[in-house]
Scaffold this motif. Structure first.
Motif, PDB file in Angstrom:
ATOM      1  N   GLU A  20      -0.428   1.503   8.325  1.00 14.63           N
ATOM      2  CA  GLU A  20       0.811   2.057   7.799  1.00 14.63           C
ATOM      3  C   GLU A  20       2.046   1.664   8.619  1.00 14.63           C
ATOM      4  O   GLU A  20       3.056   1.221   8.073  1.00 14.63           O
ATOM      5  CB  GLU A  20       0.701   3.571   7.684  1.00 14.63           C
ATOM      6  N   THR A  21       1.987   1.807   9.919  1.00 17.41           N
ATOM      7  CA  THR A  21       3.133   1.491  10.776  1.00 17.41           C
ATOM      8  C   THR A  21       3.472   0.012  10.710  1.00 17.41           C
ATOM      9  O   THR A  21       4.646  -0.365  10.599  1.00 17.41           O
ATOM     10  CB  THR A  21       2.844   1.911  12.227  1.00 17.41           C
ATOM     11  N   LEU A  22       2.456  -0.828  10.742  1.00 16.83           N
ATOM     12  CA  LEU A  22       2.657  -2.267  10.649  1.00 16.83           C
ATOM     13  C   LEU A  22       3.309  -2.649   9.325  1.00 16.83           C
ATOM     14  O   LEU A  22       4.266  -3.432   9.291  1.00 16.83           O
ATOM     15  CB  LEU A  22       1.310  -2.991  10.791  1.00 16.83           C
ATOM     16  N   LEU A  23       2.825  -2.070   8.227  1.00 17.59           N
ATOM     17  CA  LEU A  23       3.368  -2.389   6.908  1.00 17.59           C
ATOM     18  C   LEU A  23       4.815  -1.940   6.772  1.00 17.59           C
ATOM     19  O   LEU A  23       5.644  -2.666   6.220  1.00 17.59           O
ATOM     20  CB  LEU A  23       2.516  -1.750   5.813  1.00 17.59           C
ATOM     21  N   LEU A  24       5.119  -0.760   7.269  1.00 19.77           N
ATOM     22  CA  LEU A  24       6.491  -0.265   7.174  1.00 19.77           C
ATOM     23  C   LEU A  24       7.438  -1.134   7.992  1.00 19.77           C
ATOM     24  O   LEU A  24       8.541  -1.456   7.548  1.00 19.77           O
ATOM     25  CB  LEU A  24       6.568   1.196   7.607  1.00 19.77           C
ATOM     26  N   GLY A  25       7.024  -1.551   9.164  1.00 22.39           N
ATOM     27  CA  GLY A  25       7.850  -2.451   9.972  1.00 22.39           C
ATOM     28  C   GLY A  25       8.079  -3.778   9.279  1.00 22.39           C
ATOM     29  O   GLY A  25       9.194  -4.314   9.272  1.00 22.39           O
ATOM     30  N   HIS A  26       7.029  -4.318   8.685  1.00 26.31           N
ATOM     31  CA  HIS A  26       7.134  -5.587   7.959  1.00 26.31           C
ATOM     32  C   HIS A  26       8.083  -5.438   6.766  1.00 26.31           C
ATOM     33  O   HIS A  26       8.937  -6.297   6.526  1.00 26.31           O
ATOM     34  CB  HIS A  26       5.739  -6.021   7.511  1.00 26.31           C
ATOM     35  N   ALA A  27       7.940  -4.344   6.040  1.00 30.83           N
ATOM     36  CA  ALA A  27       8.795  -4.100   4.873  1.00 30.83           C
ATOM     37  C   ALA A  27      10.258  -3.928   5.288  1.00 30.83           C
ATOM     38  O   ALA A  27      11.166  -4.411   4.601  1.00 30.83           O
ATOM     39  CB  ALA A  27       8.316  -2.864   4.115  1.00 30.83           C
ATOM     40  N   ARG A  28      10.493  -3.268   6.407  1.00 29.81           N
ATOM     41  CA  ARG A  28      11.877  -3.101   6.881  1.00 29.81           C
ATOM     42  C   ARG A  28      12.503  -4.449   7.239  1.00 29.81           C
ATOM     43  O   ARG A  28      13.688  -4.667   6.998  1.00 29.81           O
ATOM     44  CB  ARG A  28      11.922  -2.168   8.086  1.00 29.81           C
ATOM     45  N   ARG A  29      11.715  -5.336   7.816  1.00 27.61           N
ATOM     46  CA  ARG A  29      12.242  -6.678   8.120  1.00 27.61           C
ATOM     47  C   ARG A  29      12.573  -7.422   6.839  1.00 27.61           C
ATOM     48  O   ARG A  29      13.617  -8.071   6.740  1.00 27.61           O
ATOM     49  CB  ARG A  29      11.235  -7.467   8.961  1.00 27.61           C
ATOM     50  N   LEU A  30      11.696  -7.337   5.843  1.00 30.06           N
ATOM     51  CA  LEU A  30      11.936  -8.034   4.583  1.00 30.06           C
ATOM     52  C   LEU A  30      13.174  -7.495   3.863  1.00 30.06           C
ATOM     53  O   LEU A  30      13.916  -8.265   3.247  1.00 30.06           O
ATOM     54  CB  LEU A  30      10.715  -7.914   3.659  1.00 30.06           C
ATOM     55  N   THR A  31      13.387  -6.190   3.945  1.00 30.56           N
ATOM     56  CA  THR A  31      14.507  -5.563   3.235  1.00 30.56           C
ATOM     57  C   THR A  31      15.753  -5.436   4.107  1.00 30.56           C
ATOM     58  O   THR A  31      16.691  -4.750   3.737  1.00 30.56           O
ATOM     59  CB  THR A  31      14.113  -4.170   2.710  1.00 30.56           C
ATOM     60  N   LYS A  32      15.723  -6.101   5.239  1.00 26.82           N
ATOM     61  CA  LYS A  32      16.859  -6.108   6.171  1.00 26.82           C
ATOM     62  C   LYS A  32      17.287  -4.704   6.578  1.00 26.82           C
ATOM     63  O   LYS A  32      18.466  -4.365   6.607  1.00 26.82           O
ATOM     64  CB  LYS A  32      18.027  -6.888   5.585  1.00 26.82           C
ATOM     65  N   GLY A  33      16.287  -3.869   6.876  1.00 26.14           N
ATOM     66  CA  GLY A  33      16.555  -2.541   7.407  1.00 26.14           C
ATOM     67  C   GLY A  33      16.782  -1.448   6.380  1.00 26.14           C
ATOM     68  O   GLY A  33      17.038  -0.308   6.751  1.00 26.14           O
ATOM     69  N   ASN A  34      16.687  -1.763   5.107  1.00 25.54           N
ATOM     70  CA  ASN A  34      16.884  -0.748   4.068  1.00 25.54           C
ATOM     71  C   ASN A  34      15.613   0.102   3.983  1.00 25.54           C
ATOM     72  O   ASN A  34      14.609  -0.313   3.401  1.00 25.54           O
ATOM     73  CB  ASN A  34      17.197  -1.411   2.734  1.00 25.54           C
ATOM     74  N   ASN A  35      15.673   1.297   4.554  1.00 28.10           N
ATOM     75  CA  ASN A  35      14.492   2.146   4.666  1.00 28.10           C
ATOM     76  C   ASN A  35      13.948   2.578   3.308  1.00 28.10           C
ATOM     77  O   ASN A  35      12.736   2.618   3.114  1.00 28.10           O
ATOM     78  CB  ASN A  35      14.794   3.362   5.539  1.00 28.10           C
ATOM     79  N   ASP A  36      14.820   2.911   2.366  1.00 26.11           N
ATOM     80  CA  ASP A  36      14.360   3.331   1.040  1.00 26.11           C
ATOM     81  C   ASP A  36      13.613   2.208   0.333  1.00 26.11           C
ATOM     82  O   ASP A  36      12.536   2.417  -0.227  1.00 26.11           O
ATOM     83  CB  ASP A  36      15.533   3.804   0.177  1.00 26.11           C
TER      84      ASP A  36
END
Length: 93
Positions: A20-36
Motif C-alpha cells: 500500500e505505501t509503495l503504491l501510494l508513493g508511486h501514484a503520487r509521483r505519477l500525479t505530481k503530488g495530487n493526493n486525491d
C-alpha cells in the motif's frame, strides 16, 4: 461467499499490507503530488488487481508489489491518453 473467495480476500489483504505505501508513493509521483488523484489511482489498481486474483491471472512466483505497480502505471497511462484525446478535440468514431 465461498471459501475460495475468503481465501483470496485474506491473501489479497496480506498483499495490500505489503504494497500500500509503495503504491501510494508511486501514484503520487505519477500525479505530481495530487493526493486525491493518487488515491483514486491506487484504488482502481487494487480493484483491478483483486479481479485478476479472483480470475486466476495472478500467479504464484510473481512479485505482488511490482505486479500491482504495473497495473497502476498502465491505468495511469491509459487515462492520460484518453484525456489527451478529449483535450485535443479529436472525434472518436
Amino acid at each position: 461467499m465461498t471459501s475460495t473467495h475468503s481465501a483470496a480476500r485474506e491473501r489479497y489483504t496480506q498483499i495490500l499490507t505489503q504494497c500500500e505505501t509503495l503504491l501510494l508513493g508511486h501514484a503520487r509521483r505519477l500525479t505530481k503530488g495530487n493526493n486525491d488523484q493518487a488515491q483514486d489511482l491506487v484504488q482502481e489498481a487494487l480493484v483491478r488487481g483483486y479481479e485478476a486474483l479472483l480470475s486466476g491471472k495472478f500467479l504464484d512466483g510473481f512479485k505482488p508489489c511490482a505486479w500491482l505497480s504495473r497495473i497502476l502505471t498502465n491505468h495511469f497511462i491509459n487515462e492520460w491518453r484518453r484525456s489527451k484525446k478529449w483535450d485535443a478535440g479529436v472525434t472518436v468514431e
